[in-house]
Structures are given as structure tokens and as C-alpha cells.
Design a protein around this motif. Structure first.
Motif, mmCIF file in Angstrom:
data_model
loop_
_atom_site.group_PDB
_atom_site.id
_atom_site.type_symbol
_atom_site.label_atom_id
_atom_site.label_comp_id
_atom_site.label_asym_id
_atom_site.label_seq_id
_atom_site.Cartn_x
_atom_site.Cartn_y
_atom_site.Cartn_z
ATOM 1 N N MET A 274 53.144 8.862 40.877
ATOM 2 C CA MET A 274 54.179 9.454 40.068
ATOM 3 C C MET A 274 53.758 10.413 39.207
ATOM 4 O O MET A 274 54.161 11.624 38.984
ATOM 5 C CB MET A 274 55.215 8.545 39.108
ATOM 6 C CG MET A 274 55.937 7.763 40.224
ATOM 7 S SD MET A 274 57.438 8.515 40.298
ATOM 8 C CE MET A 274 58.084 7.420 41.717
ATOM 9 N N TRP A 275 52.803 10.452 38.370
ATOM 10 C CA TRP A 275 51.528 11.078 37.563
ATOM 11 C C TRP A 275 51.903 12.762 38.087
ATOM 12 O O TRP A 275 51.605 13.575 37.795
ATOM 13 C CB TRP A 275 50.705 10.327 36.415
ATOM 14 C CG TRP A 275 49.956 11.483 35.658
ATOM 15 C CD1 TRP A 275 50.556 11.832 35.013
ATOM 16 C CD2 TRP A 275 49.028 11.394 34.981
ATOM 17 N NE1 TRP A 275 49.787 12.819 33.865
ATOM 18 C CE2 TRP A 275 48.428 12.232 34.493
ATOM 19 C CE3 TRP A 275 47.404 11.079 35.877
ATOM 20 C CZ2 TRP A 275 47.024 12.765 34.315
ATOM 21 C CZ3 TRP A 275 46.321 10.996 35.800
ATOM 22 C CH2 TRP A 275 45.532 12.154 34.468
ATOM 23 N N VAL A 276 50.926 12.257 39.479
ATOM 24 C CA VAL A 276 50.671 13.619 40.385
ATOM 25 C C VAL A 276 51.789 14.776 40.531
ATOM 26 O O VAL A 276 51.596 15.714 40.476
ATOM 27 C CB VAL A 276 49.710 13.006 41.291
ATOM 28 C CG1 VAL A 276 49.626 14.423 42.092
ATOM 29 C CG2 VAL A 276 48.744 12.662 40.373
ATOM 30 N N LEU A 277 52.414 13.538 40.893
ATOM 31 C CA LEU A 277 54.058 14.019 41.338
ATOM 32 C C LEU A 277 54.330 15.119 39.988
ATOM 33 O O LEU A 277 54.752 16.459 40.364
ATOM 34 C CB LEU A 277 54.763 13.416 42.055
ATOM 35 C CG LEU A 277 54.627 12.537 43.626
ATOM 36 C CD1 LEU A 277 55.386 11.911 43.524
ATOM 37 C CD2 LEU A 277 54.074 13.769 44.386
ATOM 38 N N SER A 278 54.734 14.376 39.175
ATOM 39 C CA SER A 278 54.476 14.873 37.745
ATOM 40 C C SER A 278 53.804 16.391 37.331
ATOM 41 O O SER A 278 54.921 17.584 37.744
ATOM 42 C CB SER A 278 55.210 14.494 36.668
ATOM 43 O OG SER A 278 53.975 13.905 36.002
ATOM 44 N N MET A 279 52.805 16.079 37.351
ATOM 45 C CA MET A 279 51.872 17.448 36.987
ATOM 46 C C MET A 279 52.498 19.145 38.123
ATOM 47 O O MET A 279 51.495 19.790 37.817
ATOM 48 C CB MET A 279 50.607 17.009 37.098
ATOM 49 C CG MET A 279 49.693 15.800 36.008
ATOM 50 S SD MET A 279 50.455 16.732 34.418
ATOM 51 C CE MET A 279 51.789 16.549 33.873
ATOM 52 N N CYS A 280 52.665 18.466 39.416
ATOM 53 C CA CYS A 280 52.345 19.585 40.823
ATOM 54 C C CYS A 280 54.202 19.806 40.663
ATOM 55 O O CYS A 280 54.251 21.288 40.709
ATOM 56 C CB CYS A 280 52.539 18.888 41.769
ATOM 57 S SG CYS A 280 51.147 18.119 42.137
ATOM 58 N N GLY A 281 55.010 19.265 39.478
ATOM 59 C CA GLY A 281 56.138 20.209 39.525
ATOM 60 C C GLY A 281 57.560 19.515 40.005
ATOM 61 O O GLY A 281 58.455 19.316 39.897
ATOM 62 N N VAL A 282 57.332 18.332 40.324
ATOM 63 C CA VAL A 282 58.239 17.481 41.356
ATOM 64 C C VAL A 282 59.191 16.832 40.288
ATOM 65 O O VAL A 282 58.811 16.818 39.278
ATOM 66 C CB VAL A 282 57.581 16.734 42.524
ATOM 67 C CG1 VAL A 282 58.499 15.799 43.043
ATOM 68 C CG2 VAL A 282 56.828 17.163 43.733
ATOM 69 N N LYS A 283 60.527 17.328 41.065
ATOM 70 C CA LYS A 283 61.638 16.459 40.178
ATOM 71 C C LYS A 283 62.474 15.763 40.592
ATOM 72 O O LYS A 283 63.528 14.879 39.904
ATOM 73 C CB LYS A 283 62.507 17.796 39.156
ATOM 74 C CG LYS A 283 61.963 18.470 38.753
ATOM 75 C CD LYS A 283 60.849 18.168 37.413
ATOM 76 C CE LYS A 283 60.728 19.207 36.315
ATOM 77 N NZ LYS A 283 59.513 18.545 34.850
ATOM 78 N N MET A 284 62.037 15.567 41.721
ATOM 79 C CA MET A 284 63.215 14.459 42.847
ATOM 80 C C MET A 284 62.321 14.188 43.498
ATOM 81 O O MET A 284 61.786 14.691 44.639
ATOM 82 C CB MET A 284 63.907 15.123 42.852
ATOM 83 C CG MET A 284 64.748 13.958 44.470
ATOM 84 S SD MET A 284 66.694 16.026 44.324
ATOM 85 C CE MET A 284 68.005 13.872 45.136
ATOM 86 N N ILE A 285 62.861 11.960 44.166
ATOM 87 C CA ILE A 285 62.244 12.103 44.800
ATOM 88 C C ILE A 285 63.455 11.302 46.087
ATOM 89 O O ILE A 285 64.421 10.385 45.125
ATOM 90 C CB ILE A 285 61.253 10.778 45.065
ATOM 91 C CG1 ILE A 285 59.933 10.778 44.305
ATOM 92 C CG2 ILE A 285 61.250 9.865 45.871
ATOM 93 C CD1 ILE A 285 59.250 10.046 43.833
ATOM 94 N N ALA A 286 63.272 12.324 46.742
ATOM 95 C CA ALA A 286 64.863 11.594 47.991
ATOM 96 C C ALA A 286 63.874 10.119 49.224
ATOM 97 O O ALA A 286 63.203 10.873 49.848
ATOM 98 C CB ALA A 286 65.337 12.357 48.651
#
Length: 405
Positions: A274-286
Motif C-alpha cells: 500500500m505504501w509503494v502504491l501510494s507513492m506511485c500515485g494510486v488512489k483506487m484498488i478495484a
């Protein structure tokens, strides 16, 4: 608690003589100067810049749990660790606990980007001592004043920041595998989708989605659906790319540049991911499934990532498949099929089954899928038993008996 060890010149009514004060100050400056030779950001900087930074460094000895930087508060100093370790944690919004992000040790410089690049920027996480630690602190305003008074030092800091950023970008690029490279090339080569309205061009708003753990049948089914959706929209469209890799710590960086990721049952999105995804700019997991047991929802909330799923994931298909497996095991059709393929038409007891009619069938769990299964299996004329914490009236109406108690 932390103990600030200031230079003697900063303490009022100090009993030391001026000579001793000067010697003490020189000792601290020498210690600070030696630390900079191996510090993360300053090891390759000029001697002149190190000398100036050393003059600004103040030693701090901290006990276990001492908080240097608190999440959400302005960062007004950067810290160089000499001894011990500091942990970076983030508050969980849904509970009183903390989410561990990383641990940093001797030689690490933390807070430098905030002090050098932004004024009074708020901290992303809390930084605290994990055990006893000795660090050196540099006040942001003092550091900025030093750079303002010496343009050469300011230019050198810019070069240091640029070098670090280039190194980070190169490392990131090198970590991407060929599969991701092909995705990025495909994405970059696509021309901007434009529409004509009243003779004026406008760029469509895009939602970029990376679909993990993709098989050929997933892509074959998704692509025409996405295309049909985009054609039905005006100024909005979905851009979906696919990768066969499953989401994990090593593959989370592939989502850089995407606003959303689409996951399946074997993808892992724990706190670190989750931390890496947030750093990548991801705002949603579908999630393209019903289950979300491999998703750390607390971490998702902490990092501001929304999570969606498919609660009624084709319940009829699952129930019907369960019945198909039941009949396969009972009538040995899988064994008979193998024999026929081998031109073996022998009939023996190994292919015998039994009547389902009149038998007792137990169903574990009577949610959406379980209720549909009960409805199908009741047609065989069986005695139906069910087990679930929540008893269904529809199952009871079919003649089912709950044995949950």
C-alpha cells in the motif's frame, strides 16, 4: 524524552572559560564534520559545504520512543543519525495503532528534502527513536540562511538533489522488467484521444488502470468491454493496461503513473505494498472478485486508497460448478472420459456411482452462493442440511434443516 546537547556558547551563565567554550565548540564541530564524511547526502559534497553544515549541527541524545517528527506537523529541521535507529510510522485512521513504514540507521539523513525544497511542509509520517539513539539536528531556517548567503553552496545543494533524483529514477527504471517496458512503450506510443465538438479539440479525461495477474481470457473479455464503455462516454475514458505479474512488494512499482489497479484473488496488497502504491500515485484498488482477505484495508484507509470489489461474484456460476464437481465425483465421469480417450471402453466397478436421490447433502455456508446451491440440490430429492451463523428462510422453505447449533 530527548536531551539536547547544545554548544556551550548557547548556554547562559556557563561556568566554563571562553577558551574552554571554544575548545568544546571545536570538538563538537569536529565530530559533526567527521559524521558528514559518511552521511547519506553529504559524503560526496565539497569540503567547504561540509564545514558550513557542521557549524549548524546540534547533537541530540534520545531515549526509546522520543519523537523527532510528528505526522501532520511542519518539518523545520533535518536529522543525521550517528548511532541507533529511528522508525517511521503512520497513524492508522481506523484504530489507535500505528503502521510501520521503515527503519533508518547510522549515516541516514532524514528530512533534508523537506527543509531544502519546501518551507513548513507537513510530515507524511512520524519519526521516533527505536531504542537509544544519537543524532545531529540542523534547523531549516539556519540551513536556508546559510545557502542564501553563499550562492556556491546553494548551487551545490541543487546538484546534490539532482544527482539523488537521477539516481532514484535510474534505479526505478532498471527495476522494471521487460513486460512493464512493453506496457510503457505501448502507452507512450498511443496518441492522445481527442474529440471534435463545435470545431474545437479537447483532450479526454483518462482513468489509467493497471490490471495485475492477467490471463489471456481476462484481457480478451476486458478489452471489448472497456472499448464499448469508452465509446459510450463523452469526455471521459478508461485506459487499461495488462500484466501477467501478480501484485506484491516487487511488482507494486509497476503501477507508477496509474490512478487505479485491478486485482484478483492471488494479488497481495499488504501495508508495505500500500505504501509503494501510494507513492506511485494510486488512489483506487478495484478487486475483480468477491474476496478481499489479501487486502490490508486499514493500510488502504491510512494511505487514502479506496477499495472496491464484486460482492455477488457470479453466484450461479459458482453454485452450478459445485454441482458439476459433485456429479463428476459421484458418477466418475472424469475417469470414464480418460478411458475413452485411450480407446478403453471397459466397464467395471471403478466407474459405478450412486443415486443422489434420497441421500443427505450438507451445505456449509448459505450466503448467496450457498442458497443457490441449496435450490439446485433440492431438485435431486435429497435431505438437505445446512450450516451458517445466519439462517436463511429461503433455505428452510426448501425443506432444509439448520444444524448450526
Amino acid at each position: 524524552t530527548g536531551v539536547l546537547l547544545t554548544t556551550c556558547g548557547e548556554v547562559n551563565n556557563c561556568p566554563l572559560t571562553k577558551a574552554k567554550k571554544l575548545k568544546h565548540f571545536q570538538t563538537l564541530s569536529t565530530m559533526a564534520r567527521e559524521l558528514l564524511d559518511s552521511a547519506q547526502w553529504f559524503s560526496s559534497s565539497s569540503e567547504a559545504l561540509k564545514d558550513e553544515v557542521a557549524k549548524l549541527m546540534r547533537p541530540v541524545e534520545a531515549d526509546d520512543g522520543h519523537c523527532f517528527i510528528e505526522e501532520g506537523h511542519p518539518i523545520n529541521e533535518f536529522i543525521i543519525i550517528e548511532e541507533g535507529f529511528l522508525t517511521r510510522t503512520k497513524n492508522l485512521k481506523s484504530s489507535d495503532g500505528n503502521l510501520f513504514i521503515e527503519e533508518v540507521g547510522p549515516g541516514t539523513v532524514t528530512g533534508f528534502l523537506h527543509v531544502a525544497g519546501y518551507e513548513d511542509e507537513k510530515s507524511f509520517a512520524t519519526l521516533a527513536a527505536d531504542g537509544k539513539a544519537k543524532v545531529w539536528a540542523v534547523q531549516g531556517k539556519e540551513f536556508q540562511a546559510m545557502l542564501a548567503s553563499n550562492p556556491q553552496h546553494a548551487l551545490e545543494v541543487i546538484r546534490i538533489l539532482s544527482k539523488r533524483m537521477r539516481g532514484g529514477v535510474n534505479t526505478f527504471r532498471g527495476a522494471l522488467n521487460r513486460n512493464l517496458a512493453s506496457l510503457q512503450e505501448k502507452r507512450l506510443n498511443k496518441s492522445l484521444s481527442k474529440s471534435i465538438t463545435s470545431g474545437h479539440e479537447f483532450e479526454k479525461e483518462k482513468l489509467k488502470v493497471l490490471c495485475y495477474d492477467t490471463t489471456s481470457w481476462v484481457q480478451e473479455n476486458f478489452e471489448p468491454q472497456v472499448k464499448a464503455f469508452n465509446e459510450s462516454q463523452g469526455e471521459f475514458e478508461i485506459q487499461m493496461d495488462f500484466t501477467q505479474d501478480r501484485l506484491g512488494v516487487k511488482t507494486a512499482k509497476y503501477a507508477s503513473g496509474y490512478q487505479a489497479v485491478c486485482l484478483f484473488v492471488n494479488d497481495t496488497a499488504d501495508a508495505e505494498v500500500m505504501w509503494v502504491l501510494s507513492m506511485c500515485g494510486v488512489k483506487m484498488i478495484a478487486m475483480r472478485c468477491a474476496g478481499f482477505d489479501r487486502i490490508d484495508t486499514k493500510a488502504a484507509q491510512t494511505f487514502g486508497i479506496s477499495v472496491t470489489r464484486v460482492p455477488a461474484y457470479s453466484p450461479y456460476a459458482v453454485a452450478e460448478h459445485a454441482v458439476a464437481l459433485l456429479m463428476t465425483l459421484n458418477r466418475k465421469t472424469h475417469m470414464a472420459s480418460t478411458r475413452v480417450k485411450m480407446a478403453d471402453f471397459t466397464l467395471d466397478s471403478g466407474l459405478l456411482g450412486v443415486d443422489i436421490y434420497g441421500k443427505t447433502v450438507g451445505v456449509m455456508g448459505t450466503g448467496k452462493i450457498g442458497q443457490i446451491l441449496c435450490n439446485i440440490i433440492a431438485g435431486f430429492g435429497v435431505k438437505l442440511l445446512a450450516h451458517d451463523v445466519y439462517e436463511s428462510d429461503d433455505v428452510k422453505a426448501l425443506g432444509g434443516t439448520y444444524v448450526s447449533q
